[in-house]
Design an enzyme around this catalytic site. Structure first.
Site, PDB file in Angstrom:
ATOM      1  N   MET A  79       1.957   2.578  -6.564  1.00 52.34           N
ATOM      2  CA  MET A  79       2.755   2.708  -5.352  1.00 52.34           C
ATOM      3  C   MET A  79       4.232   2.421  -5.636  1.00 52.34           C
ATOM      4  O   MET A  79       4.591   1.972  -6.722  1.00 52.34           O
ATOM      5  CB  MET A  79       2.231   1.751  -4.281  1.00 52.34           C
ATOM      6  CG  MET A  79       0.801   2.034  -3.851  1.00 52.34           C
ATOM      7  SD  MET A  79       0.177   0.837  -2.662  1.00 52.34           S
ATOM      8  CE  MET A  79       1.193   1.185  -1.219  1.00 52.34           C
ATOM      9  N   HIS A  80       5.067   2.687  -4.638  1.00 53.82           N
ATOM     10  CA  HIS A  80       6.463   2.226  -4.562  1.00 53.82           C
ATOM     11  C   HIS A  80       7.455   2.977  -5.439  1.00 53.82           C
ATOM     12  O   HIS A  80       8.664   2.842  -5.253  1.00 53.82           O
ATOM     13  CB  HIS A  80       6.579   0.728  -4.896  1.00 53.82           C
ATOM     14  CG  HIS A  80       5.606  -0.151  -4.186  1.00 53.82           C
ATOM     15  ND1 HIS A  80       5.537  -0.233  -2.815  1.00 53.82           N
ATOM     16  CD2 HIS A  80       4.665  -1.006  -4.670  1.00 53.82           C
ATOM     17  CE1 HIS A  80       4.591  -1.106  -2.476  1.00 53.82           C
ATOM     18  NE2 HIS A  80       4.046  -1.574  -3.580  1.00 53.82           N
ATOM     19  N   ASP A 236      -3.082   2.698  -4.730  1.00 55.12           N
ATOM     20  CA  ASP A 236      -4.103   2.171  -5.639  1.00 55.12           C
ATOM     21  C   ASP A 236      -5.070   1.198  -4.973  1.00 55.12           C
ATOM     22  O   ASP A 236      -6.296   1.335  -5.104  1.00 55.12           O
ATOM     23  CB  ASP A 236      -3.457   1.551  -6.879  1.00 55.12           C
ATOM     24  CG  ASP A 236      -2.305   0.614  -6.569  1.00 55.12           C
ATOM     25  OD1 ASP A 236      -2.079   0.273  -5.393  1.00 55.12           O
ATOM     26  OD2 ASP A 236      -1.608   0.217  -7.518  1.00 55.12           O
TER      27      ASP A 236
END
Length: 481
Positions: A79-80, A236
């Site tokens: 992520m991110h 995730d």
């Protein structure tokens, strides 16, 4: 047949799952991280793409008939990360990853520019999230920022390459600090605080919804009978939750990986940023989840194994099953801490050592320190209104029954050991692909994994840990670490 693709930081994994939810085959291709400056962490998105092609090509060699029969593809992954594209959809720079900490100063600037950020997005501004990265780029790479027309997360960029469509789903979007997590929509105010508008964002879908169709050339490359549908997919942890069937309010799991996570599914948006609890959309419509995070879980044991020069298995075998707390204390803040402190500068420590403190008791203290950090997560979730009554345990640390028993006593709840091996986010992604193709209800697809054993908290050890937990917390409050 369904294909789950999981884009981690260290590898891309591809997993073939049949209609009975049995794993037919898997392939994994490693990735590397570039660190061009201290605190920087980047990857070239083209490396993700090539690793994915290699992984699916490997499945095609080993399981040609199964790959040809794939009807749906699900995506999961890190992520991110910020993938910056120009007006032609071309990348402008390497992707800035979740573990990049260059934008610490920009986090304060973002919260000052948008005071409602924590309540709208459900999270404290941290360098790992996406939005502060854009402020850093605007400040330090203005020529790049001025060309940005679209910002995609890693798996959304992969979907763009697979389908030609820019689409994101709710769980991953929750980690950007641009999503109104309660409304499940982009926040115009959050975007404006980073100099962006809604037009820079992909359209949003739910994780189990159809989100594009595989490019015809790729379907031909893999000899597929039809062009598979792609599902929205999941970040995730949410994908791992789908794989574990943690999709109903009250479902929970503890992940004992490099970092530690206490994940709880909720029926509504429950932000609690003052204790650094993450509040995200789940991959299913009408559900959310919270996470408490400790940054050094299994990595604490790995660090101690490196110090002692012994394998982790030998340290655990030497320990046995504790009947009482170690007289030593360990703070597992080797790289800072997330929940509940949000303190990136704090560091780990041993305390309470004496001439009688040997390696065995110090090993026990390491395991207990991680357990107490998870108890901090449990109490933070409880303060937000989320009670966790029991949890599955996953991750590399879950192989140690001793550690699970310690954690169960520290948390005061039953913990379930799973019978089957884990397949991580790729299995959850494959389940989401199935739902996108068949329209089946999540409850019909997400059957619970078999549990090998339920470890109940030892009441004597649990009582003793109450006093030890108070010492552990007092050690942090005294600071100076």
């Amino acid at each position: 047949m369904f294909l789950g693709l999981d884009f981690g930081t260290s590898a891309v994994k591809a997993l073939l799952v049949d209609g009975e939810q049995a794993v037919v085959g898997s392939a994994s291709v490693p990735l590397t991280v570039q660190r061009p400056a201290p605190g920087h962490s980047e990857q070239d998105p083209e490396a993700w793409w090539q690793a994915m092609l290699d992984a699916v090509d490997a499945l095609g060699r080993d399981h040609p008939a199964a790959l040809a029969a794939v009807e749906g593809i699900g995506l999961s992954g890190q992520m991110h990360g910020a993938v910056l594209l120009d007006a032609a959809g071309k990348g402008l720079r390497p992707a800035i990853l979740w573990n990049d900490v260059r934008s610490a100063a920009e986090c304060a600037e973002l919260e000052a520019a948008f005071p409602a950020l924590r309540q709208v997005t459900g999270n404290i501004a941290m360098p790992g999230f996406t939005a502060p990265k854009l402020l850093w780029v605007r400040k330090h790479e203005p020529a790049v920022f001025n060309q940005v027309r679209t910002v995609l997360l890693p798996k959304a960029w992969i979907r763009y390459r697979l389908t030609g469509e820019m689409i994101e789903e709710m769980s991953d979007a929750s980690g950007t600090l641009w999503l109104d997590v309660g409304a499940r929509d982009w926040s115009d105010a959050a975007l404006a605080a980073t100099g962006l508008a809604r037009q820079a964002m992909p359209r949003l879908v739910e994780g189990n919804a159809a989100a594009g169709t595989l490019d015809a050339a790729l379907a031909a490359r893999w000899h597929m009978a039809r062009r598979p549908v792609l599902a929205g997919g999941a970040g995730d942890n949410a994908a791992g939750a789908v794989g574990l069937s943690a999709i109903r309010p009250g479902d929970a799991f503890v992940s004992l990986g490099t970092s530690g996570v206490l994940f709880a599914t909720t029926d509504r948006f429950r932000p609690y940023p003052k204790a650094a609890v993450h509040a995200f959309c789940h991959a299913m419509p009408g559900t959310w989840h919270q996470m408490g995070v400790t940054l050094s879980a299994a990595s604490s044991l790995a660090w101690w194994a490196g110090v002692t020069g012994l394998p982790e298995a030998d340290l655990l075998a030497e320990l046995g099953t504790p009947a009482a707390p170690s007289p030593a204390l360990f703070l597992p803040y080797l790289g800072g801490e997330r929940t509940p402190h949000n303190d990136g500068t704090v560091r780990g420590a041993f305390a309470g050592l004496s001439h009688d403190t040997g390696r065995r008791l110090m090993t026990q203290a390491v395991l207990e320190g991680v357990a107490f950090s998870l108890r901090d997560c449990l109490d933070a979730l409880a303060a937000s209104g989320t009670r966790v009554e029991a949890a599955d345990v996953i991750g590399g640390g879950s192989r140690s029954r001793t550690w699970i028993a310690i954690i169960a006593a520290a948390l005061g709840i039953p913990l379930h050991r799973l019978a089957a091996g884990e397949h991580g986010g790729a299995f959850g992604a494959a389940r989401l692909a199935r739902m996108a193709v068949t329209g089946e209800a999540p409850e019909a697809v997400c059957v619970r994994p078999a549990r090998e054993e339920t470890v109940m908290p030892d009441p004597v050890l649990a009582d003793a840990y109450t006093a030890q937990l108070a010492r552990y917390r007092d050690l942090y409050r005294r600071g100076g670490l």
